[in-house]
Each structure stands twice: as C-alpha cells, then as structure tokens.
Scaffold this motif. Structure first.
Motif, PDB file in Angstrom:
ATOM      1  N   ALA B  48       0.999  -1.190  -0.126  1.00  0.00           N
ATOM      2  CA  ALA B  48       0.470   0.197  -0.437  1.00  0.00           C
ATOM      3  C   ALA B  48       0.807   1.198   0.025  1.00  0.00           C
ATOM      4  O   ALA B  48       2.038   1.699   0.344  1.00  0.00           O
ATOM      5  N   THR B  49       0.596   2.385  -0.600  1.00  0.00           N
ATOM      6  CA  THR B  49       1.541   3.530  -0.961  1.00  0.00           C
ATOM      7  C   THR B  49       0.393   4.213  -1.074  1.00  0.00           C
ATOM      8  O   THR B  49      -0.718   4.321  -2.312  1.00  0.00           O
ATOM      9  N   VAL B  68      -3.154  -5.042  -2.458  1.00  0.00           N
ATOM     10  CA  VAL B  68      -2.330  -3.621  -3.083  1.00  0.00           C
ATOM     11  C   VAL B  68      -3.609  -2.209  -2.974  1.00  0.00           C
ATOM     12  O   VAL B  68      -4.245  -2.998  -3.231  1.00  0.00           O
ATOM     13  N   ASP B  69      -2.759  -1.322  -2.554  1.00  0.00           N
ATOM     14  CA  ASP B  69      -3.564  -0.290  -1.948  1.00  0.00           C
ATOM     15  C   ASP B  69      -3.736   1.030  -2.313  1.00  0.00           C
ATOM     16  O   ASP B  69      -2.734   1.363  -1.859  1.00  0.00           O
ATOM     17  N   GLY B  70      -3.365   1.719  -3.455  1.00  0.00           N
ATOM     18  CA  GLY B  70      -3.279   2.691  -3.846  1.00  0.00           C
ATOM     19  C   GLY B  70      -3.996   4.299  -3.459  1.00  0.00           C
ATOM     20  O   GLY B  70      -3.904   4.901  -3.362  1.00  0.00           O
ATOM     21  N   SER B  71      -4.719   3.325  -2.398  1.00  0.00           N
ATOM     22  CA  SER B  71      -6.237   4.652  -1.711  1.00  0.00           C
ATOM     23  C   SER B  71      -4.668   6.231  -2.003  1.00  0.00           C
ATOM     24  O   SER B  71      -4.019   6.108  -1.213  1.00  0.00           O
ATOM     25  N   SER B  72      -5.636   7.741  -2.764  1.00  0.00           N
ATOM     26  CA  SER B  72      -4.184   8.419  -2.744  1.00  0.00           C
ATOM     27  C   SER B  72      -5.436   9.282  -1.779  1.00  0.00           C
ATOM     28  O   SER B  72      -6.361  10.335  -3.021  1.00  0.00           O
ATOM     29  N   VAL B  73      -5.551   9.989  -1.051  1.00  0.00           N
ATOM     30  CA  VAL B  73      -6.221  10.780  -0.255  1.00  0.00           C
ATOM     31  C   VAL B  73      -5.521  12.391   0.202  1.00  0.00           C
ATOM     32  O   VAL B  73      -6.728  13.126   1.283  1.00  0.00           O
ATOM     33  N   GLY B  75      -2.716  13.604   2.445  1.00  0.00           N
ATOM     34  CA  GLY B  75      -1.831  13.552   3.796  1.00  0.00           C
ATOM     35  C   GLY B  75      -2.105  12.119   5.034  1.00  0.00           C
ATOM     36  O   GLY B  75      -1.051  11.844   5.343  1.00  0.00           O
ATOM     37  N   CYS B  76      -3.044  11.748   5.419  1.00  0.00           N
ATOM     38  CA  CYS B  76      -3.319  10.887   5.881  1.00  0.00           C
ATOM     39  C   CYS B  76      -3.954   9.599   5.031  1.00  0.00           C
ATOM     40  O   CYS B  76      -4.519   7.953   5.476  1.00  0.00           O
ATOM     41  N   SER B  77      -3.227   8.943   3.719  1.00  0.00           N
ATOM     42  CA  SER B  77      -3.436   7.858   3.391  1.00  0.00           C
ATOM     43  C   SER B  77      -3.013   6.594   3.724  1.00  0.00           C
ATOM     44  O   SER B  77      -3.388   5.958   3.441  1.00  0.00           O
ATOM     45  N   PHE B  78      -2.359   7.266   4.447  1.00  0.00           N
ATOM     46  CA  PHE B  78      -1.469   5.544   5.324  1.00  0.00           C
ATOM     47  C   PHE B  78      -2.351   5.239   7.009  1.00  0.00           C
ATOM     48  O   PHE B  78      -1.936   4.284   6.756  1.00  0.00           O
ATOM     49  N   MET B  79      -2.895   5.900   6.715  1.00  0.00           N
ATOM     50  CA  MET B  79      -4.010   5.689   8.563  1.00  0.00           C
ATOM     51  C   MET B  79      -4.823   4.803   7.154  1.00  0.00           C
ATOM     52  O   MET B  79      -5.177   3.823   7.813  1.00  0.00           O
ATOM     53  N   LEU B  80      -5.471   5.271   5.930  1.00  0.00           N
ATOM     54  CA  LEU B  80      -6.270   3.855   5.546  1.00  0.00           C
ATOM     55  C   LEU B  80      -5.672   3.376   5.322  1.00  0.00           C
ATOM     56  O   LEU B  80      -6.310   2.183   5.288  1.00  0.00           O
ATOM     57  N   HIS B  81      -4.331   3.708   4.857  1.00  0.00           N
ATOM     58  CA  HIS B  81      -4.179   2.031   4.068  1.00  0.00           C
ATOM     59  C   HIS B  81      -4.088   0.834   5.399  1.00  0.00           C
ATOM     60  O   HIS B  81      -3.811   0.030   5.473  1.00  0.00           O
ATOM     61  N   VAL B  82      -3.065   1.378   6.669  1.00  0.00           N
ATOM     62  CA  VAL B  82      -3.454   0.614   7.722  1.00  0.00           C
ATOM     63  C   VAL B  82      -4.714   0.090   8.230  1.00  0.00           C
ATOM     64  O   VAL B  82      -5.006  -1.707   8.623  1.00  0.00           O
ATOM     65  N   ASP B  95      -1.332 -11.276   3.841  1.00  0.00           N
ATOM     66  CA  ASP B  95      -0.438 -12.367   5.166  1.00  0.00           C
ATOM     67  C   ASP B  95       0.728 -11.175   5.476  1.00  0.00           C
ATOM     68  O   ASP B  95       0.280 -10.976   7.195  1.00  0.00           O
ATOM     69  N   THR B  96       0.717 -10.149   5.094  1.00  0.00           N
ATOM     70  CA  THR B  96       2.422  -9.684   5.114  1.00  0.00           C
ATOM     71  C   THR B  96       2.711  -8.421   4.510  1.00  0.00           C
ATOM     72  O   THR B  96       2.597  -8.179   3.261  1.00  0.00           O
ATOM     73  N   VAL B  97       1.665  -7.214   5.118  1.00  0.00           N
ATOM     74  CA  VAL B  97       1.369  -6.011   3.912  1.00  0.00           C
ATOM     75  C   VAL B  97       2.577  -4.923   4.613  1.00  0.00           C
ATOM     76  O   VAL B  97       3.148  -4.473   5.610  1.00  0.00           O
ATOM     77  N   LEU B  98       3.193  -4.369   3.441  1.00  0.00           N
ATOM     78  CA  LEU B  98       4.362  -3.362   3.616  1.00  0.00           C
ATOM     79  C   LEU B  98       3.799  -2.221   3.186  1.00  0.00           C
ATOM     80  O   LEU B  98       2.809  -2.104   1.844  1.00  0.00           O
ATOM     81  N   VAL B  99       3.459  -1.027   3.602  1.00  0.00           N
ATOM     82  CA  VAL B  99       2.744   0.524   3.611  1.00  0.00           C
ATOM     83  C   VAL B  99       4.191   1.054   3.599  1.00  0.00           C
ATOM     84  O   VAL B  99       5.017   1.191   4.201  1.00  0.00           O
ATOM     85  N   THR B 100       4.166   1.899   2.193  1.00  0.00           N
ATOM     86  CA  THR B 100       5.892   3.001   1.874  1.00  0.00           C
ATOM     87  C   THR B 100       5.250   4.551   1.890  1.00  0.00           C
ATOM     88  O   THR B 100       4.144   4.278   1.589  1.00  0.00           O
ATOM     89  N   HIS B 101       5.835   5.143   2.617  1.00  0.00           N
ATOM     90  CA  HIS B 101       5.940   7.044   2.454  1.00  0.00           C
ATOM     91  C   HIS B 101       7.351   6.833   1.694  1.00  0.00           C
ATOM     92  O   HIS B 101       8.575   6.820   2.790  1.00  0.00           O
ATOM     93  N   GLY B 102       7.306   8.055   0.697  1.00  0.00           N
ATOM     94  CA  GLY B 102       8.687   9.048   0.504  1.00  0.00           C
ATOM     95  C   GLY B 102       8.033   9.832  -0.259  1.00  0.00           C
ATOM     96  O   GLY B 102       7.392   9.879  -1.579  1.00  0.00           O
ATOM     97  N   GLU B 103       9.430  10.848   0.221  1.00  0.00           N
ATOM     98  CA  GLU B 103       8.587  12.257  -0.754  1.00  0.00           C
ATOM     99  C   GLU B 103       9.736  12.643  -1.168  1.00  0.00           C
ATOM    100  O   GLU B 103      10.210  13.052   0.061  1.00  0.00           O
ATOM    101  N   SER B 104      10.447  13.020  -2.385  1.00  0.00           N
ATOM    102  CA  SER B 104      11.142  13.820  -2.887  1.00  0.00           C
ATOM    103  C   SER B 104      10.721  15.513  -2.494  1.00  0.00           C
ATOM    104  O   SER B 104      10.797  16.553  -3.302  1.00  0.00           O
ATOM    105  N   GLY B 105      10.621  16.397  -1.529  1.00  0.00           N
ATOM    106  CA  GLY B 105       9.498  17.341  -1.278  1.00  0.00           C
ATOM    107  C   GLY B 105      10.225  18.600  -1.292  1.00  0.00           C
ATOM    108  O   GLY B 105       9.638  19.762  -1.746  1.00  0.00           O
ATOM    109  N   ARG B 106      11.956  18.554  -0.810  1.00  0.00           N
ATOM    110  CA  ARG B 106      11.953  19.579  -0.666  1.00  0.00           C
ATOM    111  C   ARG B 106      13.110  19.622  -2.020  1.00  0.00           C
ATOM    112  O   ARG B 106      13.462  21.179  -2.924  1.00  0.00           O
TER     113      ARG B 106
END
Lengths: 141, 377
Positions: B48-49, B68-73, B75-82, B95-106
């Motif tokens: 999920a990401t 797969v979860d690409g829910s994109s709403v 900054g709180c998207s990752f709470m939804l993913h969890v 069985d085993t889910v990986l939730v990732t975040h990465g942002e080259s915001g600067r």
C-alpha cells in the motif's frame, strides 16, 4: 538514426541519482547494468537494491552490448520525433535483462525485423544525453 | 482477529536528500523496515502506498503482491492503508503488508513524469523510443506470442469478429454490424501487427455500483448479485520489464486469488469478461487464469467456444472492441457481469450463475478480478 528522426528531438530522460551511472555510461559509449553481489541477479532499470533478494550490496558493470530482438511493434501513427512507420522493440540482453529501444540500420518492416535476430548496442548523441539504440549484428561475433 | 505492526522504520537520512529520487526514498524506508522486521521483500504479499503508484513500489522492490492499495486521499492516506491492511489480513487477502511513504518534497528528485521526458523510470527508459501509449506498448508482446505459439494474424482478428457478434445483440453497443476476418485484416494498420479493428474504441460514458451486506440485500428492489471472490495484483510500470511478454503476472495472481477465494473451479464459470483494450487481452486472460493451456486460447476462440452459444461466453456486451471504451473500461465489464447475474443482459447467457470479471490496469501493470454469483454462496 539521424535520417529517421523527424524535426523534433525524441523525449529525453532526466537522470535521477540511482540512474546516473547508466546515463554516464551511455555518454561514454557503454551499456551499464547492475549485478547483485549476494545472489548474482543482473537487472535493469537501475536501482540501489536487488529486486530478487532485497540486498543493497549491488555493483555496476559494463555489459557486452549484445542482445536479441525479443518482440516489437511497428507504429504507423504520426509521432513528432519520427518519420514514417518505425519499430519500437523489446531487446533481451545477453546478460538477461530486457529493455525498450529502437532498431536502426535496418528496414522498419516485418521482413527485415526477424524475432531473435542478434543485435548490438549503438548510442545516439543528444547533447547531454546519449540514447542506447540497437542495430543488427553478425551472429558469429 | 487482531492485526499487529511488526516492522517500522524511516529513511536512513531525513531532511535534505538531493542524492535520492522519490522512489528511492520509498525503497530506502522499505528496506530499513524489512530489516527491522527481519524480512525480505519476497516475504511481503501486500503493498500500500500513496504519492507513488503501488505498481512502481512493488516493481522497484521486486514484490509480486496479491493485495494492493493505492488509496490516495492526501496526507492521511497511510492511516487508511493501515486500516485497509488490517481488514485485508483479517479477510485472508494478504498475510504480510508493507506500507511505504517517500517524498522528495524539498529536492524534487525523480518526482512524477509520465511518458515523454522526465525523471520517472518509465520516462527515462521507455519515453525516448517513440511510444504512442497503449497502441504501441500494450501490443508489444504479441509478435513474441505468435512466434512462441504459432498464433496467426487471422486468429487474432477472430477475437474482434466474435465480439462483434455479441455486440450485434446489444442495442447500446457502439458498433453492431457483423465483420469478417478479412474486414479486420484490411482495416487500417495502427501498430503492426494490430489493425484498427483489433484496437478498442474511444468513447464517452460512465457507470457506478453500490454494495451492501448480503443481509440487507433482500431489501432492495433488484436481484442481489453476490461477490463470491476477488483478487488483485501489480507487476511493473514498464511493459518492457514484464517477466514474460506472453503472459501477465498480475492476471495470474489476481485471477488465481479470485478463484481461490470464491472456491470455484474453471468448470463453475458460466460467463466471463476480460478487459479487452486490444484483441490479445482475452487470449492472455484465458491462458493466465488457466481456462486454456498456454498457446491454446487462439484456437479455443477460433473454434467458437466464446461466441454466442459457445461453452464459455466471453465479453458478451461486445467488449472494449465493439461495445464502448471510455479509457477506464473496467466499470463496463463489471456492469455486464452484474446484468448477466441479474438475468437482464441483452445477450443473456441462459442459466448463468457464476460470472468472472477480469480487469487490467495500465499496460499489464495491474489487474483486479471479481467473481460474482446470483445466489448466496
């Protein structure tokens, strides 16, 4: 390839930190791949980790530049960077990875573009960026 | 069932990281988190990401997910993913889910950039070669399939011919007049080996669905259609990086998961939809889901098995090739499965009780599969 290019240059990549070695390589006339030091997997496109085993212990090496024509289409719709029907191909490199490319020094027809024909890399200079293309090669080489 | 978080980590560095692209930040955080949990990417079966496509993250890390979860709403998207992940694990979807975040915001390294020029891997490694989008990329593995399995141009054309037969029975279909194999092969060349009539329509339209619990379903005016099973997966944002150009890994995983969770066998399926952006999609779908052995779907279609009256009615609205294709056709495939299960389809399959609906996303980048039934399981 210059004679098959239309007026506008092809869309050019903007290298990122993990792909810089690849684009530095094409500028230097080398096709550079990555190999995992832990499991031996060879891969493309560039990443700082092995997609087969998650290891970060990976190295860059210069590939042979040889491969074969895995599949293709011949696009008949107009594109601002290309003249006439042209092939977009998937090339399977001798080292294993596949990559998209164009086939040059070859008629862009089904008769001339034979699946599994041996290919070798050539580089098209676009100023700061050199694009890897492929051309037919003698199978013995 | 109680679900727990068993790994957690941030990127190795935080702050100003001009030396890493955005997808690299996802991967760095993911590898640190995998190490924290003592796992490798191959141990992960759910991704999920948000901000990046889950297709990009899964392919970059070498994960073949079955959820797969690409829910994109935002900054709180990752709470939804969890939350979604907990539900998915409870349901047995993963069985085993990986939730990732990465942002080259600067630094803005490697953000966005689609087909032509840009910093994404797709833009760097497929963008320069004259891609015209789906007509040239979805279709690129078909010559390899032809060489490997001996499919003829006539057999590929037959897919369009059969679907036009179905379209002829659907008053709302865009094209209803019968066509022949010669008509298909004489239509304008779009991207060899694909002719115009082997490519989907480009039309306008829409659709929607409402779901509720089976307990409440009897209170509604129309016959309920039950979700018997479902599956999902992603493979790669770049068609040139498919593990096998003649087969979709996402189809295999999503379709297998859907049939497993529906507890059905191939013989239980009375009606089938395969998202047909191009004429080879039903062939890939029939083979990747095991309805035909590898290389045998062209003959299966040519022999009439998917046409009206055949053993496995397929794309009974006429499909993307003849019914309609607005760009994201999956909704229309689902609508036809619902009509068939309600018993209200214009080209109704007599007695159909189970429908399998297989969707594709991108160019074999993603897949979702739903099995519907007209009776409570």
């Amino acid at each position: 390839m210059a004679d098959s290019l239309g007026k506008r240059p092809r869309p050019l990549p903007r290298p990122t930190p993990e792909t810089r070695h690849f684009w530095d390589g094409t500028k230097a006339g080398e096709l550079r791949l990555q190999r995992c030091n832990d499991c031996g997997h060879v891969y493309l496109p560039p990443r700082p980790l092995c997609p087969a085993c998650s290891s970060r212990n990976v190295d860059v090496f210069t590939a042979s530049g040889k491969g074969k024509l895995l599949s293709y289409v011949i696009n008949h719709r107009p594109h601002p960077s290309f003249d006439g029907p042209y092939a977009i191909a998937v090339v399977e490199l001798d080292e294993g990875p596949t990559m998209l490319s164009n086939i040059v020094d070859c008629d862009q027809t089904p008769d001339a573009l034979v699946l599994d024909m041996p290919l070798e890399v050539t580089f098209e200079d676009n100023g700061d960026i050199a694009i890897p293309l492929f051309r037919p090669r003698e199978s013995q080489s | 069932m109680t679900v727990a978080i068993v790994g957690a980590a941030e990127t190795t560095e935080l702050g100003k990281i001009p030396g890493m692209s955005q997808i690299q930040l996802h991967a760095d955080a993911a590898l640190n988190t995998l190490a924290d949990a003592g796992l490798k990417a191959k141990d992960i079966d759910g991704v999920a990401t948000a901000g990046e496509s889950p297709v990009n993250v899964a392919h970059y890390l070498g994960i073949a997910p079955r959820w797969v979860d690409g829910s994109s709403v935002g900054g709180c998207s990752f709470m939804l993913h969890v939350r979604h992940a907990a539900a998915a694990i409870e349901a047995g979807y993963a069985d085993t889910v990986l939730v990732t975040h990465g942002e080259s915001g600067r630094s803005g390294v490697g953000r966005g950039g689609g087909g032509g020029g840009g910093g994404s891997l797709l833009a760097q490694f497929e963008g320069p070669y004259g891609s015209m989008g789906p007509t040239t990329m979805f279709t690129i593995g078909v010559l390899r399939y032809m060489k490997q399995y001996g499919m003829t141009h006539e057999q590929l054309a037959m897919v369009a011919v059969v679907q036009r037969e179905w379209a002829g029975m659907n008053p709302r279909a865009s094209y209803r007049d019968p066509i022949t194999v010669d008509d298909v092969l004489n239509s304008r060349m779009i991207a060899y080996p694909f002719h115009l009539l082997e490519c989907c329509l480009v039309t306008d339209g829409g659709g929607a669905l409402i779901l509720t619990s089976a307990e409440r379903a009897a209170d509604f005016p129309n016959k309920p259609v039950y979700i018997l099973g479902s599956g999902e997966s992603v493979e790669t944002p770049m068609v040139s990086q498919m593990k096998d150009l003649t087969s979709s890994q996402a189809f295999r995983i999503a379709g297998g998961e859907a049939m497993r969770s529906a507890r059905i066998n191939h013989g239980d399926v009375d009606h089938m939809m395969v998202y047909d952006a191009f004429a080879h999609l039903p062939i890939w779908g029939l083979e990747d889901l095991g309805f035909c052995a590898r290389g045998e779907a062209p003959g299966f279609i040519e022999d009439g098995n998917t046409r009206p009256g055949g053993a496995l009615p397929l794309n009974t609205n006429g499909g993307g090739l003849s019914y309609m294709h607005s760009g994201m056709y999956g909704m229309y495939a689902l609508q036809e499965s619902v009509r068939q299960m309600r018993g209200t389809a214009p080209a109704q399959v007599p007695g159909a009780a189970v429908s399998l609906c297989l969707g594709v996303g991108g160019m074999f980048a993603a897949s979702g599969c739903i099995v519907m039934g007209n009776e409570l399981p």
